[in-house]
Scaffold this motif. Structure first.
Motif, PDB file in Angstrom:
ATOM      1  N   LYS A  22       0.814  -1.207   0.000  1.00  0.00           N
ATOM      2  CA  LYS A  22       0.000   0.000   0.000  1.00  0.00           C
ATOM      3  C   LYS A  22       0.853   1.265   0.000  1.00  0.00           C
ATOM      4  CE  LYS A  22      -3.815  -2.267   2.332  1.00  0.00           C
ATOM      5  NZ  LYS A  22      -4.405  -2.560   3.640  1.00  0.00           N
ATOM      6  N   THR A  23       2.028   1.192   0.589  1.00  0.00           N
ATOM      7  CA  THR A  23       2.843   2.401   0.667  1.00  0.00           C
ATOM      8  C   THR A  23       3.774   2.551  -0.536  1.00  0.00           C
ATOM      9  OG1 THR A  23       4.456   1.213   2.010  1.00  0.00           O
ATOM     10  CG2 THR A  23       2.810   2.499   3.184  1.00  0.00           C
TER      11      THR A  23
ATOM     12  N   GLN B  89       7.498   5.995   3.702  1.00  0.00           N
ATOM     13  CA  GLN B  89       6.785   4.731   3.488  1.00  0.00           C
ATOM     14  C   GLN B  89       6.813   3.883   4.749  1.00  0.00           C
ATOM     15  OE1 GLN B  89       8.996   3.729  -0.071  1.00  0.00           O
ATOM     16  NE2 GLN B  89       7.174   4.005  -1.346  1.00  0.00           N
ATOM     17  N   PHE B  92       4.276   5.443   7.204  1.00  0.00           N
ATOM     18  CA  PHE B  92       2.879   5.107   6.905  1.00  0.00           C
ATOM     19  C   PHE B  92       2.596   3.640   7.204  1.00  0.00           C
ATOM     20  CE2 PHE B  92       0.322   8.512   5.078  1.00  0.00           C
ATOM     21  CZ  PHE B  92       1.259   9.531   4.998  1.00  0.00           C
ATOM     22  N   ALA B  98      -1.640   4.115   6.802  1.00  0.00           N
ATOM     23  CA  ALA B  98      -2.394   3.545   5.678  1.00  0.00           C
ATOM     24  C   ALA B  98      -3.253   2.411   6.193  1.00  0.00           C
ATOM     25  CB  ALA B  98      -1.443   3.027   4.606  1.00  0.00           C
ATOM     26  N   GLY B 101      -5.276   2.072   2.131  1.00  0.00           N
ATOM     27  CA  GLY B 101      -4.171   2.376   1.241  1.00  0.00           C
ATOM     28  C   GLY B 101      -4.539   3.143  -0.013  1.00  0.00           C
ATOM     29  N   THR B 104      -3.228   6.643   0.194  1.00  0.00           N
ATOM     30  CA  THR B 104      -1.827   6.634   0.617  1.00  0.00           C
ATOM     31  C   THR B 104      -0.848   7.182  -0.426  1.00  0.00           C
ATOM     32  OG1 THR B 104      -2.425   4.744   1.998  1.00  0.00           O
ATOM     33  CG2 THR B 104      -0.075   5.202   1.723  1.00  0.00           C
ATOM     34  N   CYS B 135      -8.648  11.412   3.504  1.00  0.00           N
ATOM     35  CA  CYS B 135      -8.545  10.005   3.884  1.00  0.00           C
ATOM     36  C   CYS B 135      -9.851   9.663   4.586  1.00  0.00           C
ATOM     37  CB  CYS B 135      -7.377   9.768   4.834  1.00  0.00           C
ATOM     38  SG  CYS B 135      -7.379   8.092   5.513  1.00  0.00           S
ATOM     39  N   ILE B 143      -1.864   9.454  10.329  1.00  0.00           N
ATOM     40  CA  ILE B 143      -1.160  10.020   9.177  1.00  0.00           C
ATOM     41  C   ILE B 143      -0.189  11.092   9.659  1.00  0.00           C
ATOM     42  CG2 ILE B 143      -1.491  11.491   7.138  1.00  0.00           C
ATOM     43  CD1 ILE B 143      -3.874   9.728   6.414  1.00  0.00           C
TER      44      ILE B 143
END
Ligand code: FES
Ligand code: FES
Lengths: 775, 161
Positions: A22-23, B89, B92, B98, B101, B104, B135, B143
């Motif tokens: 997802k990232t 990354q 998150f 996330a 996602g 994201t 979001c 976040i």
């Protein structure tokens, strides 16, 4: 030498197992799939809210070069719908349209421009009928029926009368009423609906990737609509960009993608716009509630008498269940014996409502918690005291036969009272600031599934092969809530191995066992339990193998997760060695685990529909909201939220916090800014600017307290965490506004104009407190 | 009308013949096959399509690809090099910024732009920088923590992306 211990996975904050995808942008959502020669699917929608379709001509569209398929109701074999007793929708309207934007035809073409041109070439003749956009209009004498078999345009009238309401109301020291109106709200999950459908013309097989929370239901409805054998359809769930109930039933776009792919004998992608996603709706209905509560001077509630009317939209959907939840869930949170409920679910010419997070419970809770707050003030009681005067003692059965086996509301109250420093600060805040609180609860899955087949509620497969990795096969739909992670944790914990050994395969009908899907917060409880059961079965097999190899009795094998041994002095076998032994003469191992609910949890029989509300366990929540109100613009700022949620056991504390924060915040949007709204059936806010989802600017800090009142049947004691704290926000907010400004808000969302009206009315009335609202 | 578009996407040079009315988001998703950038709305409402154009965060759904001549485009797909997650990354991921996602990629790119121009942002700076990104899962709390985590990691000597 370090003493070896099993690896702990439960109760530990774990990032999601699918977090890296997802990232990095690698996670594939339905709209991300693309194959050579993928056709574009587009839907023609009704421009009118209620009409008979007297003629339709698709020939010009079919003749347009680049068009590969045009489908209409003639391509549909049957109706569809989520409740077996109320399947009254067609994927494409048959004979009649009942709301503006209802799909009437669809095309598959080589590109967007061609598809759009083809839609313009379809000729439909409508003979308009009177259309009803409010429940009152639809119910009026002589109104045209939306569905011939629904007299009075009533989808369902639900009622119960338990205990002796009139007697208990008469014994109260204080009786007060409230009337509330809540606007319709929409889930607005970030990913618009999308479906990627591939049809294998040589074998007459369909493979489909729908953005859904319920792959199994979509599977069944595809087979029904397309007249195909269920075994000829494969449903693969891609990554899902949130659900919140928006796709907890089959959507037309899923069915249309299948129909188009078959007719074109090709691959078709249907991606809805945000506007179409709003029109598809399935959100929370506009509701009108009246409620009367009787209370003793010590705060004890003697009786509740209430009515709920919901504007359900044009088709049945979940409607019957929604209206029943609105009644039954008055129970289960507090010790209430006598309650009377009358509910009406009305059919109107607006997009169908559905099962929004907190399904059916939210607006009833809003009315109740606001009313008892006012009554507490009138009786000179603290809002916490009035809640504490009405606590349940688990285990118990409620008056409507809901099983309450674990109960952490008292601890939730203690936590938020302390965290917010309520006793020291409440009533002492500067002008235009206020604090409010409220409680809420939610089920951990409905104990009776909609499709009652006699199968267990959840089934999990675990596969172990030569590489000693464990593959967890589950039909449960990971939609961003972290279900795959929680299942991996349950399996890892039971086996005592590191989670990195476990690969989760979620929702592919060709591979994974059937699962009813991700809704009503059923997954952690039911699928978590099935995961534990599967892991225990696997562990037994591994212990047998270790015993064989070590030449000892199975009872003498000590399992330390990564090592199986005969005793402290024994060097033992590694997990890999045990697996090799287990595979010898056997081959790849697949074990199964299941979960079933117990009959005591199935809900009652005291009234029609009393099973709705039946669950294995309730989650509990309490929250305190602090606000500042601008006295001139009536704009509300939420300064802070403290929320405690009893989830039995936080299997993944990180995910529990995330779910609780998300719930509270979603309640905030509904309380303060979100509403759909229609003009003559035309949506007024079918975009994310007019439909005001809170941005990061106005979103408050949300401090979460995790309360663990372990449930005796829950997986490691766990209960749900993703819905129970939503509904409490709405009344906690309006209670805070009442504290700050001395006005009781009875209409939601509490936008600045609505609040300004209340403040002006209060000023006109000479500052007299209009506490009781409209009642 | 068509244009020959020359630009770099995640450091890779592209020369493509594209229709003049092609949106950058469609160019990225359909022409280059980089589907990390998401479409969450009908134009300019949600921020899911946020990419960097010459270091600045932009809505790819409101940008015509043809206006990106000679630009340097960066998307979420290109952030992690050598399969190593960047600090953002990781933030998150580990802080649960996330859930589903879908927001994201846009959130990460908007945050990336922030940290490049302001490596030590206050909470208010973070809120400002992400004000155009919706979001629907997290309530934003985690976040903010994810971006703070990344800023700390970067400050303590981790390399930027
Ligand atoms: S896709 Fe929503 S702003 Fe670009
Ligand atoms: S994580 Fe789902 S929309 Fe942000």
């Amino acid at each position: 030498m370090n003493e070896m211990t099993p690896v702990q996975s439960v109760g530990v904050a774990k990032p999601l197992v699918d977090g890296p995808e997802k990232t990095t942008g690698k996670a594939m959502f339905a709209a991300d799939f693309q194959a050579a020669e993928t056709l574009v699917g587009r839907i023609l929608r009704s421009p009118v809210a209620h009409a008979n379709i007297t003629a339709m001509d698709t020939s010009k569209a079919e003749a347009l070069p680049g068009v590969h398929a045009v489908v209409t109701e003639a391509d549909c074999s049957d109706t569809y719908g989520v409740l077996p007793i109320a399947m009254n929708e067609w994927a494409l309207a048959r004979g009649r349209v009942r709301y503006r934007g209802e799909p009437v035809a669809a095309v598959a073409a080589v590109d967007v421009a061609t598809a759009q041109r083809a839609l313009d070439l379809i000729e439909v003749t409508y003979e308009e009928l009177p259309a009803y956009f409010s429940a009152e209009e639809a119910r009026a004498e002589g109104a045209v029926l939306l569905h011939d078999d629904k007299p009075g345009n009533i989808e369902r009238d639900a009622e119960f009368d338990l205990g002796d309401v009139d007697k208990d109301m008469a014994e109260a020291d204080l009786v007060r009423e409230i009337e509330v109106k809540c606007s319709e709200v929409c889930q607005v999950q970030m990913e618009p609906h999308a479906t990627f459908a591939e049809y294998d013309g040589a074998r007459e097989r369909l493979t489909i990737r729908p953005s859904t929370q319920v792959p199994f239901y979509v599977h069944k409805m595809l087979a029904r609509t397309m007249g195909m054998a269920e075994g000829h359809i494969r449903v693969i769930k891609p990554h899902i960009g949130g659900g919140f109930g928006s796709r907890t039933e089959t959507l037309q776009s899923d069915l249309i993608a299948g129909l188009l792919a078959r007719k074109a004998r090709a691959t078709v992608k249907v991606v809805l716009s945000r506007e179409e996603t709003f029109i598809t709706h399935r959100g929370r209905p506009e509701s009108h509630i009246t409620m009367k509560v009787g209370m003793k001077s010590d705060g004890t509630i003697t009786a509740v008498d209430f009515t709920v009317q919901q504007r359900g939209g044009a088709y049945s959907g979940y409607g019957i269940v929604t209206i029943l939840y609105a009644g039954s869930m008055i129970y289960g949170l507090y010790n209430i014996s006598s309650a009377r409920f009358q509910g009406l679910r009305v059919l109107t010419n607006t997009p169908p409502c559905g099962a929004f997070r907190g399904h059916g419970t939210v607006k009833t809770r809003f009315a109740f918690e606001g009313l008892i707050d006012d009554m507490a003030r009138e009786l000179g009681l603290d809002p916490f005291a009035v809640r504490r005067a009405n606590l349940l003692a688990a285990p118990t059965m409620t008056e409507n036969d809901l099983l309450v086996n674990s109960y952490g509301l008292d601890q939730c109250l203690d936590w938020v009272e302390k965290a917010s420093d309520w006793q020291a600060r409440k009533g002492k805040l500067p002008a235009n600031k206020g604090m409010g609180m409220a409680c809420s609860h939610y089920i951990s899955g409905a104990s009776k599934p909609k499709h009652w087949t006699g199968e267990p509620h959840a089934t999990i497969h675990l596969r172990v092969d030569w590489d000693a990795s464990i593959t967890l096969l589950t039909g449960a739909a990971e939609i961003g809530q972290g279900s795959s992670t929680v299942m991996a944790q349950c399996v890892a914990e039971t086996l005592g191995v590191d989670m990195s050994r476990i690969n989760v395969v979620s929702s592919d009908s060709a591979l994974t066992p059937k699962d009813n899907g991700s809704y009503s917060s059923r997954v952690t409880y039911m699928v978590g339990n099935a995961s534990i059961d599967a892991a225990q079965n696997l562990k037994a097999r591994l212990i047998e193998a270790a015993a064989r190899k070590l030449e000892i009795a199975t009872d003498d094998v000590e399992c330390l997760g990564e090592v199986y041994r005969g005793g402290q002095q024994d060097q033992g076998l590694t997990f890999d060695e045990v697996v090799m032994e287990a595979l010898a003469g056997e081959g790849t191992i697949t074990v199964k685990g299941t979960f079933d609910t117990i009959p005591e949890s199935w809900g009652g029989r005291k009234y029609r529909g009393a099973a709705i509300g039946g669950t294995m366990a309730f989650s509990y929540a309490a929250q305190v909201v602090e606000v500042t109100v601008d006295p001139y613009t009536a704009e509300i700022t939420v300064d802070k939220v403290w929320v405690a949620h009893d989830c039995g056991k936080a299997l993944n504390p990180l995910a529990v916090e995330g779910q609780v924060q998300g719930s509270v915040w979603m309640g905030m949007g509904q309380a303060m800014s979100e509403e759909t709204g229609f003009h003559e059936g035309l949506p007024l806010a079918a975009n994310m600017l007019d439909y005001r989802v809170p941005t990061i600017i106005e979103s408050p800090p949300i401090e979460v307290g995790i309360i663990e009142a372990a449930d005796p049947h829950g997986p490691f004691g766990a209960k749900e965490a993703g819905e129970g704290s939503l509904s409490g926000f709405l009344p906690a907010l309006t209670n805070a506004v009442a504290d700050a400004m001395g006005v009781r808000a009875c209409e939601l969302p509490l936008t600045p104009d609505r609040l300004l009206e209340l403040l002006e009315k209060k000023a006109r009335d000479g500052g007299a407190n209009s506490d009781r609202g409209a009642a | 009308m068509k244009t020959v578009l020359s630009l770099t996407v995640n450091g890779v040079a592209h020369d493509d013949v594209i229709p003049d009315n092609m949106l950058l988001v469609d160019y990225l998703r359909e022409k280059t096959g980089l589907t990390g950038t998401k479409i969450g709305c009908d134009g300019g409402e949600c921020g899911a399509c946020t990419v960097l154009i010459d270091d600045r965060p932009r809505h790819a759904c409101l940008t015509l690809a043809a206006t990106c001549q000679d630009s340097r485009i960066e998307t979420v797909d290109g952030l992690s090099r050598d399969s190593r997650l960047t600090a953002l990354q990781r933030g998150f991921n580990e802080k649960l910024g996330a859930q589903c996602g879908f927001c994201t990629p846009g959130m990460i790119m908007a945050s990336e732009a922030l940290l490049r121009r302001n490596p030590d942002p206050s909470e208010a700076d973070i809120r400002d920088a992400l004000a155009a990104n919706i979001c629907r899962c997290t309530g934003y709390v985690k976040i903010i923590e994810a971006v703070q985590f990344a800023a700390q990691e970067l400050a303590s000597g981790e390399l930027a992306s």
